[in-house]
Design an enzyme around this catalytic site. Structure first.
Site, short mmCIF file in Angstrom:
data_model
loop_
_atom_site.label_atom_id
_atom_site.label_comp_id
_atom_site.label_asym_id
_atom_site.label_seq_id
_atom_site.Cartn_x
_atom_site.Cartn_y
_atom_site.Cartn_z
N GLY A 8 0.84 -1.20 0.00
CA GLY A 8 0.00 0.00 0.00
C GLY A 8 0.87 1.24 0.00
O GLY A 8 1.49 1.58 1.01
N GLY A 10 0.04 4.38 -0.10
CA GLY A 10 -0.75 5.56 0.18
C GLY A 10 0.15 6.58 0.87
O GLY A 10 1.38 6.44 0.90
N ALA A 11 -0.48 7.61 1.46
CA ALA A 11 0.31 8.67 2.09
C ALA A 11 1.17 8.13 3.23
O ALA A 11 2.37 8.40 3.32
CB ALA A 11 -0.64 9.75 2.61
N TRP A 12 0.57 7.33 4.10
CA TRP A 12 1.32 6.85 5.26
C TRP A 12 2.26 5.69 4.88
O TRP A 12 3.39 5.63 5.34
CB TRP A 12 0.35 6.46 6.38
CG TRP A 12 1.01 6.02 7.67
CD1 TRP A 12 0.60 5.00 8.46
CD2 TRP A 12 2.15 6.60 8.35
NE1 TRP A 12 1.40 4.90 9.58
CE2 TRP A 12 2.37 5.87 9.52
CE3 TRP A 12 3.02 7.66 8.05
CZ2 TRP A 12 3.40 6.16 10.42
CZ3 TRP A 12 4.06 7.95 8.93
CH2 TRP A 12 4.25 7.21 10.10
N GLY A 13 1.79 4.80 4.02
CA GLY A 13 2.66 3.72 3.58
C GLY A 13 3.94 4.27 2.97
O GLY A 13 5.06 3.80 3.27
N LYS A 192 -9.77 6.82 17.87
CA LYS A 192 -9.50 8.27 17.88
C LYS A 192 -9.95 8.93 16.57
O LYS A 192 -10.20 10.13 16.52
CB LYS A 192 -8.04 8.58 18.21
CG LYS A 192 -6.99 8.11 17.20
CD LYS A 192 -6.73 9.04 16.05
CE LYS A 192 -5.95 8.34 14.96
NZ LYS A 192 -5.80 9.08 13.73
N SER A 255 -5.13 16.00 9.11
CA SER A 255 -5.86 14.75 9.34
C SER A 255 -7.06 14.66 8.40
O SER A 255 -7.87 15.60 8.33
CB SER A 255 -6.34 14.67 10.78
OG SER A 255 -7.47 13.82 10.88
N ASN A 257 -9.53 12.59 8.80
CA ASN A 257 -10.74 12.46 9.62
C ASN A 257 -11.22 13.82 10.11
O ASN A 257 -12.40 14.14 10.04
CB ASN A 257 -10.46 11.51 10.79
CG ASN A 257 -10.37 10.08 10.32
OD1 ASN A 257 -11.38 9.45 10.00
ND2 ASN A 257 -9.16 9.55 10.22
N VAL A 280 -8.18 8.06 2.65
CA VAL A 280 -9.23 7.39 3.40
C VAL A 280 -9.42 8.04 4.78
O VAL A 280 -8.46 8.27 5.51
CB VAL A 280 -8.92 5.87 3.53
CG1 VAL A 280 -7.63 5.61 4.28
CG2 VAL A 280 -10.06 5.13 4.20
N1 LIG Z 1 -1.93 9.25 6.66
C1 LIG Z 1 -1.59 9.20 7.94
O1 LIG Z 1 -1.18 10.22 8.48
C2 LIG Z 1 -1.71 7.94 8.71
C3 LIG Z 1 -2.51 6.88 8.31
N2 LIG Z 1 -2.62 5.77 9.05
C4 LIG Z 1 -3.44 4.64 8.66
O2 LIG Z 1 -2.76 3.92 7.63
C5 LIG Z 1 -3.71 3.34 6.72
C6 LIG Z 1 -3.36 3.79 5.31
O3 LIG Z 1 -3.40 5.19 5.31
P1 LIG Z 1 -2.84 6.07 4.13
O4 LIG Z 1 -1.70 5.46 3.46
O5 LIG Z 1 -2.61 7.42 4.68
O6 LIG Z 1 -4.16 6.11 3.22
P2 LIG Z 1 -4.38 6.50 1.72
O7 LIG Z 1 -5.81 6.81 1.56
O8 LIG Z 1 -3.38 7.52 1.30
O9 LIG Z 1 -4.05 5.13 1.01
C7 LIG Z 1 -4.83 3.98 1.18
C8 LIG Z 1 -4.05 2.83 0.66
O10 LIG Z 1 -4.91 1.70 0.51
C9 LIG Z 1 -4.70 1.18 -0.78
N3 LIG Z 1 -5.85 0.46 -1.30
C10 LIG Z 1 -7.10 0.94 -1.44
N4 LIG Z 1 -7.89 -0.03 -1.96
C11 LIG Z 1 -7.09 -1.11 -2.17
C12 LIG Z 1 -7.28 -2.43 -2.69
N5 LIG Z 1 -8.48 -2.84 -3.07
N6 LIG Z 1 -6.22 -3.26 -2.74
C13 LIG Z 1 -5.02 -2.86 -2.34
N7 LIG Z 1 -4.77 -1.64 -1.84
C14 LIG Z 1 -5.79 -0.78 -1.76
C15 LIG Z 1 -4.41 2.39 -1.62
O11 LIG Z 1 -3.83 2.00 -2.84
P3 LIG Z 1 -3.78 3.01 -4.08
O12 LIG Z 1 -3.09 4.26 -3.63
O13 LIG Z 1 -2.99 2.24 -5.08
O14 LIG Z 1 -5.20 3.26 -4.45
C16 LIG Z 1 -3.45 3.12 -0.71
O15 LIG Z 1 -2.19 2.56 -0.75
C17 LIG Z 1 -5.09 3.80 7.19
O16 LIG Z 1 -5.66 2.79 7.97
C18 LIG Z 1 -4.79 5.02 8.07
O17 LIG Z 1 -5.75 5.21 9.09
C19 LIG Z 1 -1.91 5.66 10.19
C20 LIG Z 1 -1.08 6.66 10.62
C21 LIG Z 1 -0.93 7.87 9.91
O1 LIG Z 2 -3.58 8.67 12.19
C1 LIG Z 2 -3.18 9.73 11.81
C2 LIG Z 2 -2.19 10.53 12.53
O2 LIG Z 2 -1.60 9.79 13.56
C3 LIG Z 2 -3.69 10.30 10.54
O3 LIG Z 2 -4.99 10.62 10.66
P1 LIG Z 2 -5.92 10.70 9.37
O4 LIG Z 2 -6.10 9.28 8.88
O5 LIG Z 2 -7.15 11.32 9.89
O6 LIG Z 2 -5.23 11.56 8.35
#
Ligand SMILES: NC(=O)C1=CN([C@@H]2O[C@H](COP(=O)(O)OP(=O)(O)OC[C@H]3O[C@@H](n4cnc5c(N)ncnc54)[C@H](OP(=O)(O)O)[C@@H]3O)[C@@H](O)[C@H]2O)C=CC1
Ligand SMILES: O=C(CO)COP(=O)(O)O
Length: 332
Positions: A8, A10-13, A192, A255, A257, A280
């Protein structure tokens, strides 16, 4: 130096992948979107999910091939949106090396089952509990990606595995603590987000710090009551993953959320707030799961119930507050 695969991008990954690379590991990002894989491979960037970073570390590579992604992994980190994690991970079942540790960064509860991410990951990958780790804390991705000082807690029922991974993700700007309280970390991180939705709503509706502090404090009590009944250690709720993450998430427009809630508080519909969200907002699906958890453990969850009324029935913020705080006088 370990081989670490992040599922994944995404932003955090992606931001946490950079932490792992900065800590000296070989990092492979796996993403479902070919556009993201290609951008990391060829430009060392993730313009879709983390555009603030100009250049990701050279020791970070990417692939869209599942088997190739995890074939040589010592550790697999999961950063996929919680509601799709089970389905996404089932595709990796049988592909991971036998001894690999699996670390979840996710902060959500599966809506259909009410299960935490430790349960979902262990079921989807048929993983023994001692190889599952959770990482949680105040970690807004954009700030960690900018290498601002931050900390998190790594949890595992096997404390030696928690310690080993904490070492792997420690850098001069990122500090990791350890715990055996996996349930506490999971519930702090997930619950949270529901509180952050409510605080965002209050600011969106035009209210100030007193209202926010009231929601955060009552929210923390609610999280702790549900969590301890579910088997978490009470002290976890007063640490980085509990009150720490609550402060960061409820206090920042970074955030998702908080921002989702803010938009609802301003009068936007759930549909429009979803469209406007830059990633998300896990609290939206998790809110009803918290209500169900409360029912299961016989703990009242007025905040989560009130948030679900906003999400499902479109009640106003003022009505939400009235439902959260009934007229009868209670002991704090
Ligand atoms: N952002 C933050 O500050 C923080 C986030 N988190 C948690 O980490 C988790 C991920 O967050 P974040 O990376 O920010 O979220 P994003 O919304 O930026 O990314 C979500 C991830 O899920 C992937 N995804 C969605 N649908 C599918 C699917 N069907 N199969 C495989 N992968 C999929 C997306 O892939 P693609 O991009 O390719 O669509 C993307 O890598 C969440 O649970 C969040 O609460 C925890 C701490 C901090
Ligand atoms: O968990 C988070 C910070 O610790 C990020 O929060 P959001 O998913 O709301 O952006």
């Amino acid at each position: 130096m370990a081989n670490i695969t992040v599922l994944g991008a995404g932003a955090w990954g992606t931001a946490f992948g950079q932490v792992l690379a900065d800590a000296g590991n070989n990092v492979t990002m796996w993403a479902i979107e070919p556009e993201i894989v290609k951008a990391i491979q060829t430009e060392h960037r993730n313009p879709v999910r983390l555009p603030s970073v100009e250049k990701l570390p050279d020791t970070m590579t990417a692939t869209g091939d599942r088997a190739e992604a995890v074939a040589h992994a010592d550790v697999v980190v999961v950063a996929i949106a919680a509601q799709v994690a089970r389905k996404a991970l089932e595709e990796f079942n049988g592909l991971l090396p036998d001894e690999a540790l699996v670390v979840s960064l996710m902060k959500g509860i599966e809506k259909d089952t009410g299960k935490r991410m430790d349960q979902v990951v262990e079921e989807a990958l048929e993983l023994p509990a001692n190889r599952f780790l959770a990482l949680s804390g105040p970690n807004l991705s954009k700030q960690v990606a900018a290498r601002e000082p931050a900390a998190a807690v790594v949890g595992c029922t096997d404390i030696d595995n928690a310690r080993a991974f904490a070492k792997m993700c420690t850098t001069d700007y990122f500090k990791a603590f350890i715990t055996v309280d996996v349930i506490g970390l999971e519930l702090c991180g997930s619950l949270k987000n529901v509180v952050a939705l409510a605080v965002g709503m209050s600011h969106g509706a035009g209210y100030g710090e007193n209202t926010a502090a009231m929601i955060e404090t009552r929210g923390l009590t609610e999280i702790k009551e549900v969590g301890t009944e579910a088997g978490a250690l009470p002290e976890t709720f007063y640490g980085l993953a509990g009150v720490g993450d609550l402060i960061a998430t409820c206090g920042s427009p970074l955030s998702r959320n908080y921002t989702f809630g803010y938009n609802l508080g301003k009068g936007m519909s759930v549909e429009d707030a979803t469209k406007a969200s830059n990633g998300v907002a896990e609290g939206v699906a998790t809110a009803s799961a918290v209500v169900a958890l409360g029912e299961r453990y016989r703990v009242d969850t007025p905040l989560a119930k009130a948030v679900t009324r906003v999400l499902n029935d479109g009640i106003s913020f003022d009505q939400m507050i009235a439902e959260m705080f009934p007229k009868d006088i209670t002991v704090e």
